[in-house]
Design an enzyme around this catalytic site. Structure first.
Site, PDB file in Angstrom:
ATOM      1  N   HIS A 306       0.782  -1.192   0.170  1.00  0.00           N
ATOM      2  CA  HIS A 306       0.071   0.110   0.141  1.00  0.00           C
ATOM      3  C   HIS A 306       0.910   1.307   0.014  1.00  0.00           C
ATOM      4  O   HIS A 306       1.911   1.248   0.782  1.00  0.00           O
ATOM      5  CB  HIS A 306      -1.159   0.049   1.235  1.00  0.00           C
ATOM      6  CG  HIS A 306      -1.962   0.925   1.022  1.00  0.00           C
ATOM      7  ND1 HIS A 306      -2.000   2.275   1.345  1.00  0.00           N
ATOM      8  CD2 HIS A 306      -3.356   0.856   0.654  1.00  0.00           C
ATOM      9  CE1 HIS A 306      -3.091   2.914   1.132  1.00  0.00           C
ATOM     10  NE2 HIS A 306      -4.029   2.099   0.717  1.00  0.00           N
ATOM     11  N   ASP A 364      -7.786  -5.690   0.604  1.00  0.00           N
ATOM     12  CA  ASP A 364      -8.490  -6.371  -0.608  1.00  0.00           C
ATOM     13  C   ASP A 364      -8.107  -7.779  -0.267  1.00  0.00           C
ATOM     14  O   ASP A 364      -8.656  -8.619  -0.724  1.00  0.00           O
ATOM     15  CB  ASP A 364      -8.159  -5.923  -1.913  1.00  0.00           C
ATOM     16  CG  ASP A 364      -8.760  -4.504  -2.240  1.00  0.00           C
ATOM     17  OD1 ASP A 364      -9.746  -4.567  -1.892  1.00  0.00           O
ATOM     18  OD2 ASP A 364      -7.843  -3.840  -2.898  1.00  0.00           O
TER      19      ASP A 364
HETATM   20  N1  ACO Z   1       3.975  -8.039  -4.793  1.00  0.00           N
HETATM   21  C1  ACO Z   1       5.292  -7.800  -5.114  1.00  0.00           C
HETATM   22  N2  ACO Z   1       6.123  -6.445  -4.879  1.00  0.00           N
HETATM   23  C2  ACO Z   1       5.528  -5.627  -4.623  1.00  0.00           C
HETATM   24  C3  ACO Z   1       3.912  -5.479  -4.064  1.00  0.00           C
HETATM   25  C4  ACO Z   1       3.440  -6.713  -4.383  1.00  0.00           C
HETATM   26  N3  ACO Z   1       1.805  -6.541  -4.163  1.00  0.00           N
HETATM   27  N4  ACO Z   1       3.603  -4.177  -3.991  1.00  0.00           N
HETATM   28  C5  ACO Z   1       4.781  -3.430  -3.953  1.00  0.00           C
HETATM   29  N5  ACO Z   1       5.856  -4.264  -4.445  1.00  0.00           N
HETATM   30  C6  ACO Z   1       7.323  -3.854  -4.518  1.00  0.00           C
HETATM   31  C7  ACO Z   1       7.622  -3.124  -5.717  1.00  0.00           C
HETATM   32  O1  ACO Z   1       7.818  -3.799  -6.794  1.00  0.00           O
HETATM   33  C8  ACO Z   1       8.582  -2.035  -5.312  1.00  0.00           C
HETATM   34  O2  ACO Z   1       9.741  -2.757  -5.131  1.00  0.00           O
HETATM   35  P1  ACO Z   1      11.359  -2.101  -5.704  1.00  0.00           P
HETATM   36  O3  ACO Z   1      11.462  -1.122  -4.636  1.00  0.00           O
HETATM   37  O4  ACO Z   1      12.181  -3.290  -5.439  1.00  0.00           O
HETATM   38  O5  ACO Z   1      11.104  -1.415  -6.770  1.00  0.00           O
HETATM   39  C9  ACO Z   1       8.289  -1.690  -3.901  1.00  0.00           C
HETATM   40  O6  ACO Z   1       7.453  -3.246  -3.470  1.00  0.00           O
HETATM   41  C10 ACO Z   1       7.460  -0.519  -3.747  1.00  0.00           C
HETATM   42  O7  ACO Z   1       6.221  -0.415  -4.399  1.00  0.00           O
HETATM   43  P2  ACO Z   1       5.494   0.440  -5.365  1.00  0.00           P
HETATM   44  O8  ACO Z   1       4.910  -0.257  -6.634  1.00  0.00           O
HETATM   45  O9  ACO Z   1       6.634   1.590  -5.704  1.00  0.00           O
HETATM   46  O10 ACO Z   1       4.621   1.114  -4.312  1.00  0.00           O
HETATM   47  P3  ACO Z   1       3.333   2.077  -4.594  1.00  0.00           P
HETATM   48  O11 ACO Z   1       3.021   2.936  -3.470  1.00  0.00           O
HETATM   49  O12 ACO Z   1       3.655   2.796  -5.905  1.00  0.00           O
HETATM   50  O13 ACO Z   1       2.380   0.908  -4.922  1.00  0.00           O
HETATM   51  C11 ACO Z   1       0.483  -0.599  -4.702  1.00  0.00           C
HETATM   52  C12 ACO Z   1       1.290   0.441  -4.221  1.00  0.00           C
HETATM   53  C13 ACO Z   1      -0.090  -0.062  -6.197  1.00  0.00           C
HETATM   54  C14 ACO Z   1      -0.674  -0.933  -3.882  1.00  0.00           C
HETATM   55  C15 ACO Z   1       1.408  -1.691  -4.723  1.00  0.00           C
HETATM   56  O14 ACO Z   1       1.711  -2.243  -3.560  1.00  0.00           O
HETATM   57  C16 ACO Z   1       0.656  -3.050  -5.620  1.00  0.00           C
HETATM   58  O15 ACO Z   1       0.422  -3.068  -6.680  1.00  0.00           O
HETATM   59  N6  ACO Z   1       0.024  -3.852  -5.062  1.00  0.00           N
HETATM   60  C17 ACO Z   1      -0.739  -5.006  -5.485  1.00  0.00           C
HETATM   61  C18 ACO Z   1      -2.276  -4.398  -5.860  1.00  0.00           C
HETATM   62  C19 ACO Z   1      -3.169  -4.223  -4.504  1.00  0.00           C
HETATM   63  O16 ACO Z   1      -3.487  -4.931  -3.805  1.00  0.00           O
HETATM   64  N7  ACO Z   1      -3.763  -3.076  -4.790  1.00  0.00           N
HETATM   65  C20 ACO Z   1      -4.699  -2.712  -3.604  1.00  0.00           C
HETATM   66  C21 ACO Z   1      -4.293  -1.625  -2.923  1.00  0.00           C
HETATM   67  S1  ACO Z   1      -5.476  -1.130  -1.648  1.00  0.00           S
HETATM   68  C22 ACO Z   1      -6.582  -0.400  -2.482  1.00  0.00           C
HETATM   69  O17 ACO Z   1      -6.385   0.435  -3.586  1.00  0.00           O
HETATM   70  C23 ACO Z   1      -8.135  -0.375  -2.178  1.00  0.00           C
END
Ligand code: ACO
Length: 453
Positions: A306, A364
């Site tokens: 998140h 979620d």
């Molecule tokens: N699985 C694997 N790796 C992940 C995940 C994941 N679910 N989420 C983040 N990461 C990693 C990224 O690859 C990144 O790694 P790095 O630093 O080596 O490049 C690091 O963690 C930071 O992630 P970002 O994508 O930069 O974080 P951001 O804040 O932009 O994205 C998000 C947040 C979109 C929620 C992301 O964690 C994600 O895609 N999660 C899966 C989808 C999800 O569950 N969405 C629901 C969110 S809650 C809602 O909207 C109601």
């Protein structure tokens, strides 16, 4: 804390940024005059460090895993309140008195039916259309039905639109479901509470008596409360952006639905269950975790991570508890998907990749399982999220319209394209060595489709 001062490399002061303080959370450097005073903009794709507005609705402490609606902790509200009261709280800032709640409930209940003509919209969709596609079309269309309540500067019209949307979202959502399964639309019952009425419209059929199970209504209430608002998330920011141009509230909410649909926002609840089904058994968990960590693989652990929470999402905790209660109270055998989810969570939280990046289960991860236990099909999960979040979107839309500081949302950019150049006639254009400007290898339809695709 003193104001913030920006200096260039030579130490010369470029700008002085006043610091703004809220009641909780980080201070913000006020950059409103920065461009005019210094010729410099800020760069923040994804708005990680940008406060786009001030708001008194919801507070999140992402490190401590705290979520407050108007100051009240989310678990308190789930335990002691109901969705309509929470809607009042989010919209108007205080818990209602007995009379205020009765009046608000009555006013919302008066609007539960939709114009009969609206049902013809549904018939224009394919039966297999995704309910979110139907929802965003139908909600956008409401603006054509209620031109009497789209003057955003009239507080009474704003209130009527808000009540209409909160009242009609369950009806519209349930109709989207009924349409996809070929059952007749079920009219709302105003003698039922908000959640029971929604379950009635989803699951009753004219041929059979239907009694709402209070356990299911209670779980639905919890589900709707935890998803109702989450400050400046993607869809709420979308609603504010669209609303900033003074678009009518129905168009704003349709835009919020579009944004919520994305698989890394509200669409994640559907994606989580699809992912768990895809993983299938505990034997495949190690491979799923390996893929989630592989940067060359687009697979991510859905329901994990998140932007704001760097600890356990408090909504996920509530959802997990509600799910466990449902399993116990409905006397359901241990759900293999729940067992798989718990094991996935356990293993991810022991893995350095997830620990070091502070990736915890988000709302979620378990909300999809709660919906599944309520008998809601996978493709309706995000639509129910939209039903709930409509209350948060409307609270933010109302707050934005009433905010004297609010201006049309219009970000700046760092331009990285070509500098000014003269037009080149087609015969003179050099293509050799240039990167293709359009994707090539576009798949061609092998056979003309009779149904049109
Ligand atoms: N699985 C694997 N790796 C992940 C995940 C994941 N679910 N989420 C983040 N990461 C990693 C990224 O690859 C990144 O790694 P790095 O630093 O080596 O490049 C690091 O963690 C930071 O992630 P970002 O994508 O930069 O974080 P951001 O804040 O932009 O994205 C998000 C947040 C979109 C929620 C992301 O964690 C994600 O895609 N999660 C899966 C989808 C999800 O569950 N969405 C629901 C969110 S809650 C809602 O909207 C109601």
């Amino acid at each position: 804390m003193a104001d913030y001062t920006l200096h260039d490399d030579a130490g010369k002061e470029i700008a002085r940024l006043p610091l703004l303080h809220g009641t909780l959370g980080s201070a913000a450097a006020d950059v409103r005059r920065l461009l005019d005073d210094s010729g410099i903009t800020t760069y923040d794709p994804g708005f990680s460090s940008t406060a786009s507005c001030s708001s008194a609705i919801t507070f999140i402490d992402g490190d401590q895993g705290v979520l407050l609606y108007r100051g009240y902790p989310i678990d308190d509200l789930v335990e002691k309140s109901d969705f309509v009261e929470v809607a009042y709280l989010l919209l108007f800032g205080e818990l209602p008195s007995d009379a205020e709640l009765r009046n608000f409930s009555r006013d919302v209940t008066l609007h539960t039916m939709v114009h009969e003509q609206l049902s013809t919209f549904y018939r224009g969709f394919r039966r297999d259309a995704h309910p979110m596609a139907v929802l965003l079309g139908v909600v956008g269309a409401l603006s054509a039905f209620y031109p009497d309540s789209i003057d955003v500067f009239d507080p009474l019209q704003r209130l009527i639109s808000i009540e209409r949307l909160i009242a009609k979202m369950p009806t519209i959502t349930a109709m989207a479901y009924k349409y996809t399964i070929g059952q007749p639309f079920v009219y709302p019952r105003n003698d039922l509470d908000y959640c029971s009425n929604f379950l009635h419209m989803m699951f009753s059929v004219p041929a059979e008596p239907y009694t709402v199970n209070p356990l299911l209504a209670k779980a639905m209430n919890a589900l709707l409360i935890v998803m109702a608002d989450h400050e400046q998330n993607a869809s709420t920011s979308t609603v504010r952006t669209v609303g900033s141009s003074r678009a009518n509230p129905f168009a704003c909410i349709a835009a919020g639905i579009s944004s919520l649909w994305g698989p890394i926002h509200g669409g994640a609840n559907e994606a989580v269950v699809a992912m768990l089904v895809g993983i299938g058994t505990k034997a495949n968990l190690a491979d799923a975790i390996r893929r989630a960590k592989d940067k060359d693989d687009p697979f991510r652990l859905m329901g994990f991570g998140h932007r704001v929470y760097k600890s356990y999402d408090p909504r996920a905790k509530v959802m997990r508890r509600i799910y466990e209660e449902l399993l116990a109270e409905l006397d359901l055998a241990d759900d293999p998907l729940f067992e798989l989810a718990k094991e996935l969570e356990r293993r991810a939280l022991e893995d350095d990749y997830f620990v070091s990046r502070k990736l915890y289960p988000n709302v979620d991860f378990y909300s999809g399982l709660v919906m599944k236990a309520l008998g809601i099909p996978l493709n309706m999960f995000t639509a129910i999220f939209a039903l709930s979040r409509t209350v948060g979107w409307l609270s933010h839309w109302k707050e934005m319209i009433e905010d004297q500081d609010q201006r049309i949302a219009r970000p700046r950019q760092i331009y990285v394209g070509a500098t000014q150049r003269p037009y080149v006639g087609i015969a003179q254009r050099r293509l050799d060595g240039a990167a293709p400007k359009m994707p090539t290898g576009r798949p061609m339809p092998s056979e003309p489709s009779i149904v049109g695709g």
